[in-house]
Design a protein around this motif. Structure first.
Motif, PDB file in Angstrom:
ATOM      1  N   THR A   1       0.810  -1.085  -0.062  1.00  0.00           N
ATOM      2  CA  THR A   1      -0.027   0.085  -0.013  1.00  0.00           C
ATOM      3  C   THR A   1       1.056   1.223  -0.239  1.00  0.00           C
ATOM      4  O   THR A   1       0.283   2.399  -0.170  1.00  0.00           O
ATOM      5  N   LEU A   2       2.129   0.982   0.317  1.00  0.00           N
ATOM      6  CA  LEU A   2       2.971   2.411   0.351  1.00  0.00           C
ATOM      7  C   LEU A   2       3.379   2.878  -1.026  1.00  0.00           C
ATOM      8  O   LEU A   2       3.560   2.149  -1.887  1.00  0.00           O
ATOM      9  N   PRO A   3       3.345   4.355  -0.983  1.00  0.00           N
ATOM     10  CA  PRO A   3       3.757   4.863  -2.280  1.00  0.00           C
ATOM     11  C   PRO A   3       5.093   4.616  -2.799  1.00  0.00           C
ATOM     12  O   PRO A   3       6.099   4.267  -2.028  1.00  0.00           O
ATOM     13  N   ASN A   4       5.224   4.356  -4.161  1.00  0.00           N
ATOM     14  CA  ASN A   4       6.450   3.899  -4.848  1.00  0.00           C
ATOM     15  C   ASN A   4       6.762   2.423  -4.364  1.00  0.00           C
ATOM     16  O   ASN A   4       8.122   2.258  -4.429  1.00  0.00           O
ATOM     17  N   SER A   5       6.080   1.674  -3.831  1.00  0.00           N
ATOM     18  CA  SER A   5       6.511   0.581  -3.448  1.00  0.00           C
ATOM     19  C   SER A   5       6.592  -0.566  -4.663  1.00  0.00           C
ATOM     20  O   SER A   5       5.867  -0.539  -5.402  1.00  0.00           O
ATOM     21  N   THR A   6       7.570  -1.342  -4.593  1.00  0.00           N
ATOM     22  CA  THR A   6       7.630  -2.362  -5.546  1.00  0.00           C
ATOM     23  C   THR A   6       6.963  -3.621  -5.483  1.00  0.00           C
ATOM     24  O   THR A   6       6.955  -4.628  -6.341  1.00  0.00           O
ATOM     25  N   ILE A   7       6.473  -3.829  -4.398  1.00  0.00           N
ATOM     26  CA  ILE A   7       5.768  -5.065  -3.916  1.00  0.00           C
ATOM     27  C   ILE A   7       4.319  -4.801  -4.101  1.00  0.00           C
ATOM     28  O   ILE A   7       3.549  -3.845  -3.861  1.00  0.00           O
ATOM     29  N   GLN A   8       3.654  -5.839  -5.009  1.00  0.00           N
ATOM     30  CA  GLN A   8       2.412  -5.970  -5.307  1.00  0.00           C
ATOM     31  C   GLN A   8       1.842  -7.256  -4.631  1.00  0.00           C
ATOM     32  O   GLN A   8       2.277  -7.995  -4.165  1.00  0.00           O
ATOM     33  N   VAL A   9       0.426  -7.014  -4.438  1.00  0.00           N
ATOM     34  CA  VAL A   9      -0.251  -8.120  -3.570  1.00  0.00           C
ATOM     35  C   VAL A   9       0.061  -9.564  -4.182  1.00  0.00           C
ATOM     36  O   VAL A   9       0.259 -10.493  -3.441  1.00  0.00           O
TER      37      VAL A   9
ATOM     38  N   LEU B   1      -5.227 -14.888   2.760  1.00  0.00           N
ATOM     39  CA  LEU B   1      -5.989 -14.283   4.067  1.00  0.00           C
ATOM     40  C   LEU B   1      -5.001 -13.104   4.812  1.00  0.00           C
ATOM     41  O   LEU B   1      -5.312 -11.959   5.126  1.00  0.00           O
ATOM     42  N   LEU B   2      -3.857 -13.643   4.894  1.00  0.00           N
ATOM     43  CA  LEU B   2      -2.868 -12.658   6.071  1.00  0.00           C
ATOM     44  C   LEU B   2      -2.352 -11.349   4.978  1.00  0.00           C
ATOM     45  O   LEU B   2      -2.355 -10.472   5.508  1.00  0.00           O
ATOM     46  N   THR B   3      -2.084 -11.868   3.826  1.00  0.00           N
ATOM     47  CA  THR B   3      -1.735 -10.558   2.884  1.00  0.00           C
ATOM     48  C   THR B   3      -2.706  -9.588   2.864  1.00  0.00           C
ATOM     49  O   THR B   3      -2.587  -8.288   2.727  1.00  0.00           O
ATOM     50  N   TYR B   4      -3.823  -9.880   2.367  1.00  0.00           N
ATOM     51  CA  TYR B   4      -5.032  -9.009   2.355  1.00  0.00           C
ATOM     52  C   TYR B   4      -5.478  -8.392   3.737  1.00  0.00           C
ATOM     53  O   TYR B   4      -5.796  -7.188   3.671  1.00  0.00           O
ATOM     54  N   ALA B   5      -5.366  -9.049   4.599  1.00  0.00           N
ATOM     55  CA  ALA B   5      -5.643  -8.565   5.920  1.00  0.00           C
ATOM     56  C   ALA B   5      -4.788  -7.379   6.017  1.00  0.00           C
ATOM     57  O   ALA B   5      -5.024  -6.300   6.650  1.00  0.00           O
ATOM     58  N   GLY B   6      -3.390  -7.665   5.948  1.00  0.00           N
ATOM     59  CA  GLY B   6      -2.324  -6.319   6.125  1.00  0.00           C
ATOM     60  C   GLY B   6      -2.393  -5.305   5.015  1.00  0.00           C
ATOM     61  O   GLY B   6      -2.442  -4.154   5.494  1.00  0.00           O
ATOM     62  N   TYR B   7      -3.009  -5.823   3.899  1.00  0.00           N
ATOM     63  CA  TYR B   7      -3.377  -4.700   2.782  1.00  0.00           C
ATOM     64  C   TYR B   7      -4.269  -3.883   3.387  1.00  0.00           C
ATOM     65  O   TYR B   7      -4.402  -2.464   3.286  1.00  0.00           O
ATOM     66  N   PHE B   8      -5.458  -4.252   3.761  1.00  0.00           N
ATOM     67  CA  PHE B   8      -6.623  -3.625   4.303  1.00  0.00           C
ATOM     68  C   PHE B   8      -6.184  -2.738   5.701  1.00  0.00           C
ATOM     69  O   PHE B   8      -6.967  -1.734   5.940  1.00  0.00           O
TER      70      PHE B   8
END
Length: 203
Positions: free
Chosen positions: A44-52, A156-163
């Motif tokens: 969720t961070l700006p300019n992050s190279t990580i996608q869900v 589940l864990l990844t989307y929980a952190g995302y939201f």
């Protein structure tokens, strides 16, 4: 622990996520309940190279690769030897003979599908590969059930952190409740599917 996980992700990107999830399966004290929510938050961070989605994919791959050594440990050493080794050296990696007993009991209770359900249960998910190896579960269903359960857990864990964003650390606090809901939902879905198949056969 959080700082080390964060630094690994920042320096290695997706490779770091996969490596952390691989190590998490070899050394249970490293929590997936922190790794994947943090990956979701990082996305969720700006300019992050990580996608869900890619983060979930590498997390699943790392988990499955980490499950293989435990499977072969069960296959080659057996329950008694593993319990002896856990009693002597398990404290260094956070595993006890009781932990192995729990995983074996879980497997005996649920059969081969325990690999699927076990991937959704903290405390069981890492070690469920051991009784699968002990019982000489064929590799194809082992990998199939492991992958299905792992995809659900990691997503589940990844989307929980995302939201949850900056509050991603709350995932670990409430994961037991979330896990019970997911497992209950999976059991209902399986029961409905079996009921539907039996009903079709009877007509």
């Amino acid at each position: 622990m959080t700082e080390w996980i964060t630094n690994t992700m920042n320096s290695l990107g997706y490779l770091g996520i996969g490596l952390l999830m691989f190590l998490e399966n070899l050394f249970p004290p490293i929590p997936s309940e922190l790794i994947m929510p943090l990956a979701g938050y990082t996305a969720t961070l700006p300019n992050s190279t990580i996608q869900v989605i890619p983060a979930i994919a590498v997390g699943v791959v790392g988990t499955i690769l980490g499950a293989i050594p435990w499977y072969y440990a069960g296959l080659l050493l057996g329950q008694q030897r593993l319990q002896i080794l856990a009693g002597r050296y398990g404290k260094w990696i956070g595993i006890s003979g009781d932990d192995i007993d729990k995983s074996v009991t879980w497997f005996q209770k649920h059969g081969s599908k325990a690999v699927l359900f076990g991937r959704l249960v903290p405390g069981i998910r890492t070690l469920i590969s051991i009784p699968a190896g002990i019982s000489k579960m064929p590799l194809v269903p082992f990998f199939l059930y492991s992958t299905i359960g792992t995809v659900v857990w990691v997503a589940l864990l990844t989307y929980a952190g995302y939201f949850l964003g900056k509050n991603y650390d709350l995932v670990e606090k409430y994961i037991d409740v979330i896990t019970k809901v997911v497992v209950f939902g999976v059991l209902i879905a399986i029961a409905v599917f079996i009921g539907y198949r039996l009903r079709r056969k009877s007509h």
